[in-house]
Motif scaffolding. Structure first.
Motif, PDB file in Angstrom:
ATOM      1  N   ALA A 100       0.812  -1.219   0.000  1.00 25.19           N
ATOM      2  CA  ALA A 100       0.000   0.000   0.000  1.00 25.19           C
ATOM      3  C   ALA A 100       0.843   1.266   0.000  1.00 25.19           C
ATOM      4  O   ALA A 100       0.457   2.270  -0.606  1.00 25.19           O
ATOM      5  CB  ALA A 100      -0.924   0.011   1.216  1.00 25.19           C
ATOM      6  N   GLY A 101       2.003   1.236   0.672  1.00 26.72           N
ATOM      7  CA  GLY A 101       2.760   2.461   0.872  1.00 26.72           C
ATOM      8  C   GLY A 101       4.089   2.561   0.165  1.00 26.72           C
ATOM      9  O   GLY A 101       4.768   3.583   0.269  1.00 26.72           O
ATOM     10  N   MET A 102       4.484   1.499  -0.572  1.00 22.45           N
ATOM     11  CA  MET A 102       5.774   1.562  -1.243  1.00 22.45           C
ATOM     12  C   MET A 102       5.706   1.104  -2.699  1.00 22.45           C
ATOM     13  O   MET A 102       6.082   1.859  -3.600  1.00 22.45           O
ATOM     14  CB  MET A 102       6.811   0.709  -0.497  1.00 22.45           C
ATOM     15  CG  MET A 102       8.205   0.775  -1.103  1.00 22.45           C
ATOM     16  SD  MET A 102       9.417  -0.203  -0.217  1.00 22.45           S
ATOM     17  CE  MET A 102       8.971  -1.848  -0.748  1.00 22.45           C
ATOM     18  N   VAL A 103       5.242  -0.095  -2.930  1.00 22.80           N
ATOM     19  CA  VAL A 103       5.310  -0.695  -4.269  1.00 22.80           C
ATOM     20  C   VAL A 103       4.682   0.193  -5.350  1.00 22.80           C
ATOM     21  O   VAL A 103       5.315   0.417  -6.390  1.00 22.80           O
ATOM     22  CB  VAL A 103       4.713  -2.119  -4.259  1.00 22.80           C
ATOM     23  CG1 VAL A 103       4.612  -2.685  -5.665  1.00 22.80           C
ATOM     24  CG2 VAL A 103       5.554  -3.027  -3.365  1.00 22.80           C
ATOM     25  N   PRO A 104       3.488   0.762  -5.131  1.00 25.21           N
ATOM     26  CA  PRO A 104       2.908   1.586  -6.208  1.00 25.21           C
ATOM     27  C   PRO A 104       3.687   2.863  -6.502  1.00 25.21           C
ATOM     28  O   PRO A 104       3.474   3.502  -7.526  1.00 25.21           O
ATOM     29  CB  PRO A 104       1.515   1.944  -5.687  1.00 25.21           C
ATOM     30  CG  PRO A 104       1.253   1.063  -4.537  1.00 25.21           C
ATOM     31  CD  PRO A 104       2.576   0.627  -4.003  1.00 25.21           C
ATOM     32  N   PHE A 105       4.596   3.233  -5.600  1.00 25.48           N
ATOM     33  CA  PHE A 105       5.296   4.507  -5.718  1.00 25.48           C
ATOM     34  C   PHE A 105       6.728   4.386  -6.220  1.00 25.48           C
ATOM     35  O   PHE A 105       7.400   5.392  -6.425  1.00 25.48           O
ATOM     36  CB  PHE A 105       5.292   5.213  -4.355  1.00 25.48           C
ATOM     37  CG  PHE A 105       3.913   5.414  -3.803  1.00 25.48           C
ATOM     38  CD1 PHE A 105       3.135   6.474  -4.216  1.00 25.48           C
ATOM     39  CD2 PHE A 105       3.386   4.523  -2.877  1.00 25.48           C
ATOM     40  CE1 PHE A 105       1.852   6.656  -3.721  1.00 25.48           C
ATOM     41  CE2 PHE A 105       2.110   4.691  -2.375  1.00 25.48           C
ATOM     42  CZ  PHE A 105       1.342   5.760  -2.795  1.00 25.48           C
ATOM     43  N   LEU A 106       7.221   3.172  -6.416  1.00 27.41           N
ATOM     44  CA  LEU A 106       8.627   2.976  -6.774  1.00 27.41           C
ATOM     45  C   LEU A 106       8.985   3.576  -8.134  1.00 27.41           C
ATOM     46  O   LEU A 106       9.993   4.287  -8.259  1.00 27.41           O
ATOM     47  CB  LEU A 106       8.993   1.490  -6.727  1.00 27.41           C
ATOM     48  CG  LEU A 106       9.023   0.880  -5.327  1.00 27.41           C
ATOM     49  CD1 LEU A 106       9.223  -0.634  -5.410  1.00 27.41           C
ATOM     50  CD2 LEU A 106      10.108   1.521  -4.494  1.00 27.41           C
ATOM     51  N   ILE A 107       8.194   3.298  -9.152  1.00 24.48           N
ATOM     52  CA  ILE A 107       8.489   3.855 -10.483  1.00 24.48           C
ATOM     53  C   ILE A 107       8.401   5.372 -10.450  1.00 24.48           C
ATOM     54  O   ILE A 107       9.256   6.070 -10.998  1.00 24.48           O
ATOM     55  CB  ILE A 107       7.554   3.256 -11.554  1.00 24.48           C
ATOM     56  CG1 ILE A 107       7.862   1.769 -11.717  1.00 24.48           C
ATOM     57  CG2 ILE A 107       7.691   3.995 -12.882  1.00 24.48           C
ATOM     58  CD1 ILE A 107       6.889   1.025 -12.610  1.00 24.48           C
ATOM     59  N   GLY A 108       7.393   5.897  -9.777  1.00 24.30           N
ATOM     60  CA  GLY A 108       7.263   7.346  -9.645  1.00 24.30           C
ATOM     61  C   GLY A 108       8.454   7.970  -8.945  1.00 24.30           C
ATOM     62  O   GLY A 108       8.899   9.059  -9.311  1.00 24.30           O
ATOM     63  N   ALA A 109       9.007   7.284  -7.946  1.00 24.78           N
ATOM     64  CA  ALA A 109      10.177   7.801  -7.234  1.00 24.78           C
ATOM     65  C   ALA A 109      11.371   7.933  -8.175  1.00 24.78           C
ATOM     66  O   ALA A 109      12.098   8.930  -8.129  1.00 24.78           O
ATOM     67  CB  ALA A 109      10.522   6.896  -6.053  1.00 24.78           C
ATOM     68  N   VAL A 110      11.549   6.949  -9.031  1.00 25.32           N
ATOM     69  CA  VAL A 110      12.657   6.995  -9.996  1.00 25.32           C
ATOM     70  C   VAL A 110      12.443   8.138 -10.987  1.00 25.32           C
ATOM     71  O   VAL A 110      13.364   8.912 -11.275  1.00 25.32           O
ATOM     72  CB  VAL A 110      12.811   5.639 -10.722  1.00 25.32           C
ATOM     73  CG1 VAL A 110      13.820   5.729 -11.852  1.00 25.32           C
ATOM     74  CG2 VAL A 110      13.201   4.542  -9.736  1.00 25.32           C
ATOM     75  N   VAL A 111      11.227   8.268 -11.499  1.00 26.90           N
ATOM     76  CA  VAL A 111      10.913   9.325 -12.469  1.00 26.90           C
ATOM     77  C   VAL A 111      11.087  10.710 -11.838  1.00 26.90           C
ATOM     78  O   VAL A 111      11.695  11.607 -12.432  1.00 26.90           O
ATOM     79  CB  VAL A 111       9.488   9.138 -13.039  1.00 26.90           C
ATOM     80  CG1 VAL A 111       9.054  10.337 -13.867  1.00 26.90           C
ATOM     81  CG2 VAL A 111       9.408   7.855 -13.854  1.00 26.90           C
ATOM     82  N   LYS A 112      10.587  10.874 -10.619  1.00 25.04           N
ATOM     83  CA  LYS A 112      10.709  12.178  -9.946  1.00 25.04           C
ATOM     84  C   LYS A 112      12.164  12.528  -9.670  1.00 25.04           C
ATOM     85  O   LYS A 112      12.563  13.690  -9.813  1.00 25.04           O
ATOM     86  CB  LYS A 112       9.899  12.180  -8.648  1.00 25.04           C
ATOM     87  CG  LYS A 112       8.399  12.133  -8.867  1.00 25.04           C
ATOM     88  CD  LYS A 112       7.697  11.995  -7.524  1.00 25.04           C
ATOM     89  CE  LYS A 112       6.293  11.511  -7.666  1.00 25.04           C
ATOM     90  NZ  LYS A 112       5.655  11.283  -6.355  1.00 25.04           N
ATOM     91  N   ALA A 113      12.963  11.546  -9.266  1.00 18.45           N
ATOM     92  CA  ALA A 113      14.391  11.801  -9.031  1.00 18.45           C
ATOM     93  C   ALA A 113      15.080  12.221 -10.327  1.00 18.45           C
ATOM     94  O   ALA A 113      15.922  13.124 -10.329  1.00 18.45           O
ATOM     95  CB  ALA A 113      15.063  10.565  -8.433  1.00 18.45           C
ATOM     96  N   ALA A 114      14.713  11.581 -11.436  1.00 15.03           N
ATOM     97  CA  ALA A 114      15.297  11.932 -12.733  1.00 15.03           C
ATOM     98  C   ALA A 114      14.887  13.347 -13.153  1.00 15.03           C
ATOM     99  O   ALA A 114      15.727  14.125 -13.628  1.00 15.03           O
ATOM    100  CB  ALA A 114      14.888  10.914 -13.795  1.00 15.03           C
ATOM    101  N   ILE A 115      13.632  13.688 -12.957  1.00 15.02           N
ATOM    102  CA  ILE A 115      13.154  15.037 -13.302  1.00 15.02           C
ATOM    103  C   ILE A 115      13.881  16.082 -12.454  1.00 15.02           C
ATOM    104  O   ILE A 115      14.326  17.114 -12.967  1.00 15.02           O
ATOM    105  CB  ILE A 115      11.626  15.139 -13.147  1.00 15.02           C
ATOM    106  CG1 ILE A 115      10.931  14.291 -14.210  1.00 15.02           C
ATOM    107  CG2 ILE A 115      11.163  16.592 -13.217  1.00 15.02           C
ATOM    108  CD1 ILE A 115       9.434  14.126 -13.988  1.00 15.02           C
TER     109      ILE A 115
END
Length: 185
Positions: free
Chosen positions: A155-170
Motif C-alpha cells: 500500500a505504501g511503497m510498491v505503487p510509488f517505486l516507479i514514480g520515485a525513480v521518475v521524480k528523481a530523474a526530473i
C-alpha cells in the motif's frame, strides 16, 4: 556547493526566509497535485522535496520542511487534498510527512558532499533519500493501520517505486539545467 549558494553567494536572513517561504509554497502546491489512492495518495511532494534539497542544501532544506509541517499543524491546508491540522501528522501518512524532513536534509547533505554537478550525481542524491523515505513511511503505515508488513509495503511503497525513480530523474535534470544556465551567465 548548492545551486542556491552559487546563485546567491551572500544570502541574508531575509533571503533565507523568503527561500523557506517559497519552498513551503512549492510543497503545498505539489501536495495538491494528487492521485487519490488509499491510504497514501500519490502526489508531487517528493519531487518538490528533491528540488529543494538539491538546490538549498541540508540545513535550509530541513528548515523548509519543518516550516511546512508547522504550517500544516497550525491549520493551513498544505497537506495532500488540502488537509491540515495535527491529524495527518499522526495518521497513516505520518511517516512520510515526518520522513520528508530527513529526505530533504539527506538530499542537501549529499549535494554538499560532492553530488552537486552532473545528472548521475544529482540523480543519486535524489533517489537515495527518496527510497529511504519508504522506511518511516511504511513503518508508520503499519503501526497506524495495523496492516501486516507485506500489506503495508504493497500500500505504501510498491505503487510509488516507479514514480520515485521518475521524480528523481526530473529533479536531477531540472537542477542540472539550472547549473547550466548559471554557468552560461
Amino acid at each position: 556547493m548548492t545551486l542556491s549558494q552559487a546563485a546567491l553567494p551572500s544570502r541574508s536572513l531575509t533571503t533565507n526566509t523568503l527561500m523557506v517561504l517559497a519552498g513551503t509554497v512549492l510543497l503545498a502546491l505539489s501536495a495538491q497535485i494528487s492521485v487519490p489512492m488509499f491510504p497514501v495518495p500519490m502526489t508531487l511532494q517528493t519531487l518538490a522535496i528533491s528540488l529543494i534539497g538539491l538546490t538549498y542544501g541540508s540545513r535550509l532544506a530541513a528548515v523548509t520542511l519543518i516550516a511546512y509541517l508547522a504550517e500544516g499543524a497550525m491549520g493551513l491546508p498544505v497537506f495532500a487534498n488540502a488537509s491540515a491540522g495535527p491529524a495527518p501528522l499522526f495518521g497513516p501518512t505520518s511517516g512520510f510527512l515526518w520522513g520528508f524532513v530527513g529526505m530533504a536534509w539527506l538530499t542537501g547533505f549529499m549535494v554538499e558532499r560532492g553530488f552537486d554537478r552532473g545528472f548521475v550525481k544529482l540523480f543519486i542524491a535524489a533517489i537515495v533519500p527518496g527510497m529511504l523515505l519508504f522506511v518511516p513511511g511504511v513503518a508508520a503505515l503499519k503501526l497506524v493501520t495495523g496492516l501486516e508488513w507485506h500489506a503495508a509495503m504493497m500500500a505504501g511503497m510498491v505503487p510509488f517505486l516507479i514514480g520515485a525513480v521518475v521524480k528523481a530523474a526530473i529533479a536531477a535534470m531540472a537542477v542540472k539545467a539550472g547549473w547550466s544556465m548559471l554557468d552560461r551567465r
